[in-house]
Design a protein around this motif. Structure first.
Motif, PDB file in Angstrom:
ATOM      1  N   VAL A 206       0.833  -1.067  -0.072  1.00 39.53           N
ATOM      2  CA  VAL A 206       0.082   0.185  -0.227  1.00 39.53           C
ATOM      3  C   VAL A 206       0.836   1.326   0.087  1.00 39.53           C
ATOM      4  O   VAL A 206       0.416   2.431  -0.293  1.00 39.53           O
ATOM      5  N   ALA A 207       2.338   1.309   0.159  1.00 37.50           N
ATOM      6  CA  ALA A 207       3.014   2.166   0.268  1.00 37.50           C
ATOM      7  C   ALA A 207       3.195   2.785  -1.220  1.00 37.50           C
ATOM      8  O   ALA A 207       3.027   2.123  -2.302  1.00 37.50           O
ATOM      9  N   GLU A 208       3.657   4.018  -1.576  1.00 36.37           N
ATOM     10  CA  GLU A 208       3.922   4.524  -2.606  1.00 36.37           C
ATOM     11  C   GLU A 208       4.887   3.905  -3.477  1.00 36.37           C
ATOM     12  O   GLU A 208       4.844   3.863  -4.702  1.00 36.37           O
ATOM     13  N   SER A 209       5.815   3.612  -2.773  1.00 35.89           N
ATOM     14  CA  SER A 209       7.042   2.759  -3.539  1.00 35.89           C
ATOM     15  C   SER A 209       7.037   1.555  -2.609  1.00 35.89           C
ATOM     16  O   SER A 209       7.490   1.694  -1.459  1.00 35.89           O
ATOM     17  N   TYR A 210       7.425   0.365  -3.240  1.00 34.56           N
ATOM     18  CA  TYR A 210       7.789  -0.835  -2.514  1.00 34.56           C
ATOM     19  C   TYR A 210       8.493  -2.113  -3.492  1.00 34.56           C
ATOM     20  O   TYR A 210       8.507  -1.830  -4.405  1.00 34.56           O
ATOM     21  N   THR A 211       8.885  -2.932  -2.609  1.00 34.63           N
ATOM     22  CA  THR A 211       9.457  -4.092  -3.633  1.00 34.63           C
ATOM     23  C   THR A 211       9.156  -5.481  -2.819  1.00 34.63           C
ATOM     24  O   THR A 211       8.704  -5.477  -1.807  1.00 34.63           O
ATOM     25  N   GLU A 212       8.622  -6.448  -3.694  1.00 36.82           N
ATOM     26  CA  GLU A 212       8.131  -7.715  -3.202  1.00 36.82           C
ATOM     27  C   GLU A 212       9.521  -8.689  -3.418  1.00 36.82           C
ATOM     28  O   GLU A 212       9.259  -9.539  -3.135  1.00 36.82           O
ATOM     29  N   MET A 213      10.581  -8.296  -3.665  1.00 40.04           N
ATOM     30  CA  MET A 213      11.535  -9.024  -4.033  1.00 40.04           C
ATOM     31  C   MET A 213      12.063 -10.131  -2.785  1.00 40.04           C
ATOM     32  O   MET A 213      12.402 -11.188  -2.827  1.00 40.04           O
ATOM     33  N   PRO A 214      11.803  -9.459  -1.521  1.00 38.11           N
ATOM     34  CA  PRO A 214      11.677 -10.424  -0.356  1.00 38.11           C
ATOM     35  C   PRO A 214      11.286 -11.714  -0.314  1.00 38.11           C
ATOM     36  O   PRO A 214      11.643 -12.760   0.030  1.00 38.11           O
ATOM     37  N   LEU A 215       9.962 -11.953  -1.064  1.00 36.09           N
ATOM     38  CA  LEU A 215       9.309 -13.227  -1.304  1.00 36.09           C
ATOM     39  C   LEU A 215      10.175 -14.230  -1.951  1.00 36.09           C
ATOM     40  O   LEU A 215      10.225 -15.359  -1.492  1.00 36.09           O
ATOM     41  N   ILE A 216      10.783 -13.801  -3.383  1.00 39.89           N
ATOM     42  CA  ILE A 216      11.323 -14.777  -3.783  1.00 39.89           C
ATOM     43  C   ILE A 216      12.733 -15.037  -3.298  1.00 39.89           C
ATOM     44  O   ILE A 216      13.319 -15.981  -3.190  1.00 39.89           O
ATOM     45  N   ILE A 217      13.259 -13.968  -2.660  1.00 40.99           N
ATOM     46  CA  ILE A 217      14.650 -13.945  -2.092  1.00 40.99           C
ATOM     47  C   ILE A 217      14.735 -15.318  -0.855  1.00 40.99           C
ATOM     48  O   ILE A 217      15.602 -15.927  -0.887  1.00 40.99           O
ATOM     49  N   ASN A 218      13.450 -14.992  -0.008  1.00 38.90           N
ATOM     50  CA  ASN A 218      13.400 -15.941   1.091  1.00 38.90           C
ATOM     51  C   ASN A 218      13.011 -17.485   0.723  1.00 38.90           C
ATOM     52  O   ASN A 218      13.553 -18.334   1.226  1.00 38.90           O
ATOM     53  N   ARG A 219      12.336 -17.372  -0.349  1.00 37.52           N
ATOM     54  CA  ARG A 219      12.001 -18.797  -1.082  1.00 37.52           C
ATOM     55  C   ARG A 219      13.431 -19.441  -1.483  1.00 37.52           C
ATOM     56  O   ARG A 219      13.529 -20.772  -1.145  1.00 37.52           O
ATOM     57  N   ILE A 220      14.047 -18.572  -2.080  1.00 37.15           N
ATOM     58  CA  ILE A 220      15.354 -19.387  -2.652  1.00 37.15           C
ATOM     59  C   ILE A 220      16.599 -19.527  -1.220  1.00 37.15           C
ATOM     60  O   ILE A 220      16.954 -20.603  -1.298  1.00 37.15           O
ATOM     61  N   MET A 221      16.317 -18.767  -0.345  1.00 39.71           N
ATOM     62  CA  MET A 221      17.234 -18.817   0.909  1.00 39.71           C
ATOM     63  C   MET A 221      16.790 -20.147   1.544  1.00 39.71           C
ATOM     64  O   MET A 221      17.463 -21.086   2.108  1.00 39.71           O
ATOM     65  N   LYS A 222      15.443 -20.547   1.616  1.00 47.95           N
ATOM     66  CA  LYS A 222      14.703 -21.709   2.361  1.00 47.95           C
ATOM     67  C   LYS A 222      15.382 -22.869   1.576  1.00 47.95           C
ATOM     68  O   LYS A 222      15.624 -23.772   2.032  1.00 47.95           O
ATOM     69  N   LEU A 223      15.278 -23.015   0.276  1.00 49.88           N
ATOM     70  CA  LEU A 223      15.730 -24.048  -0.706  1.00 49.88           C
ATOM     71  C   LEU A 223      17.286 -24.420  -0.282  1.00 49.88           C
ATOM     72  O   LEU A 223      17.579 -25.572  -0.112  1.00 49.88           O
ATOM     73  N   TYR A 224      18.100 -23.441  -0.043  1.00 52.71           N
ATOM     74  CA  TYR A 224      19.396 -23.680   0.463  1.00 52.71           C
ATOM     75  C   TYR A 224      19.662 -24.030   1.752  1.00 52.71           C
ATOM     76  O   TYR A 224      20.723 -24.759   1.994  1.00 52.71           O
ATOM     77  N   GLU A 225      18.495 -23.801   2.537  1.00 57.69           N
ATOM     78  CA  GLU A 225      18.830 -24.241   4.046  1.00 57.69           C
ATOM     79  C   GLU A 225      18.391 -25.436   4.370  1.00 57.69           C
ATOM     80  O   GLU A 225      18.819 -26.257   5.265  1.00 57.69           O
ATOM     81  N   GLN A 226      17.587 -26.237   3.185  1.00 56.93           N
ATOM     82  CA  GLN A 226      17.073 -27.791   3.601  1.00 56.93           C
ATOM     83  C   GLN A 226      18.251 -28.559   3.583  1.00 56.93           C
ATOM     84  O   GLN A 226      19.482 -28.597   2.856  1.00 56.93           O
TER      85      GLN A 226
END
Length: 226
Positions: A206-226
Motif C-alpha cells: 500500500v506504500a507509494e513505493s515498494y518491493t516484493e523481492m523479499p518473497l523470492i529471495i526468502n524462498r531461494i534462501m529456504k531451498l538452500y537451507e534444507q
C-alpha cells in the motif's frame, strides 16, 4: 525434485541478480531436496506488454519444458514446479494495468507475482541502504546516483581488504549484461549482509513505493537451507 522457474520482465538486471544470489548462497545446487532454479527473461515491449504477460511467460515455460538441455524436460508427475514472475510497476498506470487484477490473473495461472514499484532499481538501492533512502530518491536518475554511491562505498571496503582495482565491482550500475553479472556477482558474494538486508525488507504493497523481492529471495534462501 523442485523446479523453480523465475520469469523476469527485465532481460539483464533481474536475471543477473537471481543467478548471483544462487551462487552466493551455495553454488550450483541447493542442499537437501533436489532443486533446479532457472531464470527466463520475458521482455514486455510495446503498449500491450502487460496484457500479454501470461502469454509470453507460458510460452517461455513451454520452451523450457521442450528444451533437451534443460533439466525441466525430465520433470515427472511427482516433481514440484514453482513459477514466479518479476515485473516493474513502471508505466502500468498509464497503460491502464490494474496491479491487483494482474496479480489475481497471475495467481490463477499458477504463478506468484513479484512487483517492484516503481522499478527493480528501487529494490537494489533499498537492499544496499534501506527502504527510506530508496523512497526519498525522487527520480530514477537520483536512484542511480545513490546506487553508484553505495557501490563506491563497497569498493572502498574491498580496497581496504586488499582487493586490487581490477578486482573491484564496476563503478557504475548498468543494464549491460557483463556489468550487471560482475556487479551482483561480486556484491552478493563479498557482502552477504546485503542479501540479509534484502530478505528482511518490509513488503508494504500500500506504500507509494515498494518491493516484493523479499518473497523470492526468502524462498531461494529456504531451498538452500534444507
Amino acid at each position: 525434485m523442485v523446479f523453480v522457474l523465475i520469469c523476469t520482465e527485465g532481460e539483464v538486471s533481474e536475471p543477473a541478480y537471481i543467478r548471483a544470489l544462487s551462487s552466493a548462497l551455495g553454488g550450483q545446487a541447493p542442499r537437501g531436496v533436489s532443486t533446479n532454479i532457472e531464470v527466463l527473461p520475458i521482455p514486455l515491449g510495446g503498449n500491450q506488454g502487460h496484457a500479454r504477460l501470461l502469454e509470453v511467460a507460458n510460452q517461455r515455460v513451454e520452451e523450457c519444458l521442450q528444451n533437451e538441455d534443460s533439466l525441466l524436460c525430465l520433470a515427472g508427475p511427482d516433481d514440484v514446479l514453482e513459477k514466479w514472475i518479476i515485473v516493474d510497476f513502471d508505466d502500468m498506470d498509464s497503460r491502464g494495468v490494474d496491479v491487483e487484477q494482474l496479480r489475481s490473473d497471475v495467481l490463477a495461472a499458477g504463478y506468484t507475482l513479484v512487483v517492484n514499484k516503481p522499478n527493480f532499481e528501487f529494490f537494489v538501492l533499498a537492499s544496499m541502504s534501506d527502504i527510506e533512502t530508496a523512497t526519498v530518491a525522487s527520480s530514477k536518475s537520483q536512484t542511480m546516483t545513490e546506487i553508484n554511491d553505495c557501490i563506491a562505498a563497497l569498493n572502498n571496503e574491498d580496497t581496504k581488504k586488499g582487493f586490487s582495482k581490477a578486482m573491484l565491482m564496476p563503478a557504475k550500475y548498468s543494464k549491460k549484461t557483463y556489468v550487471a553479472e560482475k556487479l551482483f556477482g561480486l556484491m552478493l558474494d563479498r557482502h552477504p549482509r546485503i542479501i540479509k538486508n534484502a530478505a528482511q525488507l518490509e513488503v508494504d504493497t500500500v506504500a507509494e513505493s515498494y518491493t516484493e523481492m523479499p518473497l523470492i529471495i526468502n524462498r531461494i534462501m529456504k531451498l538452500y537451507e534444507q
